[in-house]
Design a protein around this motif. Structure first.
Motif, PDB file in Angstrom:
ATOM      1  N   GLY A 267      40.376  31.082  42.388  1.00 38.45           N
ATOM      2  CA  GLY A 267      40.204  31.634  41.047  1.00 38.45           C
ATOM      3  C   GLY A 267      39.969  33.131  41.075  1.00 38.45           C
ATOM      4  O   GLY A 267      40.498  33.869  40.241  1.00 38.45           O
ATOM      5  N   ASP A 268      39.193  33.576  42.053  1.00 38.80           N
ATOM      6  CA  ASP A 268      38.930  35.014  42.188  1.00 38.80           C
ATOM      7  C   ASP A 268      40.190  35.764  42.599  1.00 38.80           C
ATOM      8  O   ASP A 268      40.442  36.882  42.122  1.00 38.80           O
ATOM      9  CB  ASP A 268      37.829  35.262  43.223  1.00 38.80           C
ATOM     10  CG  ASP A 268      36.481  34.734  42.773  1.00 38.80           C
ATOM     11  OD1 ASP A 268      36.252  34.656  41.553  1.00 38.80           O
ATOM     12  OD2 ASP A 268      35.660  34.408  43.641  1.00 38.80           O
TER      13      ASP A 268
ATOM     14  N   THR B 267      43.240  34.862  41.895  1.00 42.53           N
ATOM     15  CA  THR B 267      44.118  34.886  40.712  1.00 42.53           C
ATOM     16  C   THR B 267      43.681  35.980  39.749  1.00 42.53           C
ATOM     17  O   THR B 267      44.510  36.733  39.231  1.00 42.53           O
ATOM     18  CB  THR B 267      44.086  33.526  39.994  1.00 42.53           C
ATOM     19  OG1 THR B 267      44.552  32.515  40.886  1.00 42.53           O
ATOM     20  CG2 THR B 267      44.975  33.545  38.755  1.00 42.53           C
ATOM     21  N   ARG B 268      42.390  36.075  39.527  1.00 39.58           N
ATOM     22  CA  ARG B 268      41.869  37.103  38.619  1.00 39.58           C
ATOM     23  C   ARG B 268      42.191  38.498  39.142  1.00 39.58           C
ATOM     24  O   ARG B 268      42.620  39.378  38.385  1.00 39.58           O
ATOM     25  CB  ARG B 268      40.351  36.940  38.464  1.00 39.58           C
ATOM     26  CG  ARG B 268      39.744  37.812  37.374  1.00 39.58           C
ATOM     27  CD  ARG B 268      38.257  37.500  37.220  1.00 39.58           C
ATOM     28  NE  ARG B 268      37.720  38.120  36.023  1.00 39.58           N
ATOM     29  CZ  ARG B 268      37.327  39.393  35.946  1.00 39.58           C
ATOM     30  NH1 ARG B 268      37.403  40.162  37.029  1.00 39.58           N
ATOM     31  NH2 ARG B 268      36.868  39.886  34.814  1.00 39.58           N
ATOM     32  N   GLU B 269      42.001  38.696  40.430  1.00 41.96           N
ATOM     33  CA  GLU B 269      42.301  39.988  41.033  1.00 41.96           C
ATOM     34  C   GLU B 269      43.790  40.308  40.931  1.00 41.96           C
ATOM     35  O   GLU B 269      44.165  41.459  40.677  1.00 41.96           O
ATOM     36  CB  GLU B 269      41.856  39.991  42.492  1.00 41.96           C
ATOM     37  CG  GLU B 269      41.995  41.342  43.175  1.00 41.96           C
ATOM     38  CD  GLU B 269      41.434  41.323  44.581  1.00 41.96           C
ATOM     39  OE1 GLU B 269      42.216  41.088  45.521  1.00 41.96           O
ATOM     40  OE2 GLU B 269      40.228  41.540  44.742  1.00 41.96           O
TER      41      GLU B 269
ATOM     42  N   ARG C 188      42.109  31.854  31.041  1.00 45.08           N
ATOM     43  CA  ARG C 188      41.058  31.216  31.823  1.00 45.08           C
ATOM     44  C   ARG C 188      40.146  32.271  32.452  1.00 45.08           C
ATOM     45  O   ARG C 188      38.989  32.021  32.758  1.00 45.08           O
ATOM     46  CB  ARG C 188      41.678  30.342  32.912  1.00 45.08           C
ATOM     47  CG  ARG C 188      40.687  29.384  33.596  1.00 45.08           C
ATOM     48  CD  ARG C 188      41.409  28.427  34.518  1.00 45.08           C
ATOM     49  NE  ARG C 188      42.347  27.590  33.796  1.00 45.08           N
ATOM     50  CZ  ARG C 188      43.664  27.519  34.037  1.00 45.08           C
ATOM     51  NH1 ARG C 188      44.195  28.273  34.996  1.00 45.08           N
ATOM     52  NH2 ARG C 188      44.443  26.728  33.340  1.00 45.08           N
ATOM     53  N   HIS C 189      40.712  33.467  32.634  1.00 41.47           N
ATOM     54  CA  HIS C 189      39.965  34.542  33.301  1.00 41.47           C
ATOM     55  C   HIS C 189      39.583  35.686  32.367  1.00 41.47           C
ATOM     56  O   HIS C 189      38.627  36.424  32.646  1.00 41.47           O
ATOM     57  CB  HIS C 189      40.790  35.096  34.461  1.00 41.47           C
ATOM     58  CG  HIS C 189      41.052  34.106  35.543  1.00 41.47           C
ATOM     59  ND1 HIS C 189      40.126  33.801  36.508  1.00 41.47           N
ATOM     60  CD2 HIS C 189      42.144  33.334  35.798  1.00 41.47           C
ATOM     61  CE1 HIS C 189      40.623  32.886  37.338  1.00 41.47           C
ATOM     62  NE2 HIS C 189      41.844  32.594  36.932  1.00 41.47           N
ATOM     63  N   PHE C 190      40.327  35.859  31.280  1.00 42.48           N
ATOM     64  CA  PHE C 190      40.079  36.974  30.369  1.00 42.48           C
ATOM     65  C   PHE C 190      40.123  36.500  28.922  1.00 42.48           C
ATOM     66  O   PHE C 190      40.973  35.695  28.553  1.00 42.48           O
ATOM     67  CB  PHE C 190      41.122  38.079  30.573  1.00 42.48           C
ATOM     68  CG  PHE C 190      41.148  38.636  31.970  1.00 42.48           C
ATOM     69  CD1 PHE C 190      40.257  39.625  32.356  1.00 42.48           C
ATOM     70  CD2 PHE C 190      42.046  38.155  32.906  1.00 42.48           C
ATOM     71  CE1 PHE C 190      40.269  40.133  33.646  1.00 42.48           C
ATOM     72  CE2 PHE C 190      42.082  38.661  34.190  1.00 42.48           C
ATOM     73  CZ  PHE C 190      41.184  39.647  34.564  1.00 42.48           C
TER      74      PHE C 190
END
Length: 208
Positions: free
Chosen positions: A4-5, A7-9, A45-47
């Motif tokens: 998940g991290d 993907t966010r990055e 999901r992240h933003f």
């Protein structure tokens, strides 16, 4: 790093490139989806919003350029060389900028001046950070006896940063590094006049 991290990055990195090339207004969520390869659900999901992505993307781009400035400055011994090192990072701005699209602070400041107060504030913080670094270098140069004691650190830092950003803008607009290279030469000559003694730094503008 968790998936998940990562993907966010990845979203932040790809978005930073898009925003720095197309601007905030010129970038849509669909552009971010297309360039990142992440579906809309994965983005949200992240933003929470495009605004949140833009702020994180600016932080990423600015920090990357900031690291390159720091690396260039650390290679120099004299205060004069350290100031010139800022320019060296952008000496080939047309073909090889430190971040795709040019200077994140400049691009963000120009576009967000009257349209996005949070992005404008981030750019302004970046301005003051770099000015403070330059002023600290100048004050160290005065203490070390390299620069004249009556040198105005605020004025010199502002002059240096104006030449740097102006060189970036004109060189990008004209598609020719000559503007940046001329500014490096002019600033180098000016620094010689501010010095009490001869200094040595890498005159990289002579490479081209």
């Amino acid at each position: 790093m968790k998936k998940g991290d990562r993907t966010r990055e990845h979203i932040i990195m790809k978005s930073a490139e898009i925003f720095n090339q197309r601007g905030y207004a010129g970038t849509s969520l669909n552009d971010i989806i297309a360039d990142s390869g992440i579906k809309k659900g994965g983005i949200y999901r992240h933003f929470a919003s495009k605004d949140e992505i833009a702020l994180e993307a600016y932080n990423y781009a600015a920090s990357l350029v900031g690291r390159k400035f720091a690396e260039a400055v650390d290679q120099e011994q004299s205060a004069s060389g350290k100031l010139i090192a800022f320019f060296r990072v952008y000496e080939d701005v047309v073909n090889d900028p430190p971040f795709i699209g040019g200077c994140p602070m400049q691009n963000t400041a120009v576009e967000s001046d009257d349209t996005h107060s949070e992005l404008r504030d981030r750019a302004r913080q970046g301005l003051h950070t770099f000015l403070d670094i330059m002023k600290s270098i100048i004050r160290d140069g005065i203490k070390a006896g390299e620069f004249k004691g009556d040198l105005d650190s605020d004025a010199l830092a502002s002059f240096a940063f104006s030449l740097l950003e102006g060189g970036i803008l004109l060189s990008k607009l004209d598609g020719d590094n000559k503007h940046m290279l001329m500014n490096i030469s002019i600033f180098s000559s000016y620094l010689q006049q501010c010095c009490l003694k001869t200094f040595s730094f890498k005159e990289t503008h002579k490479r081209h």
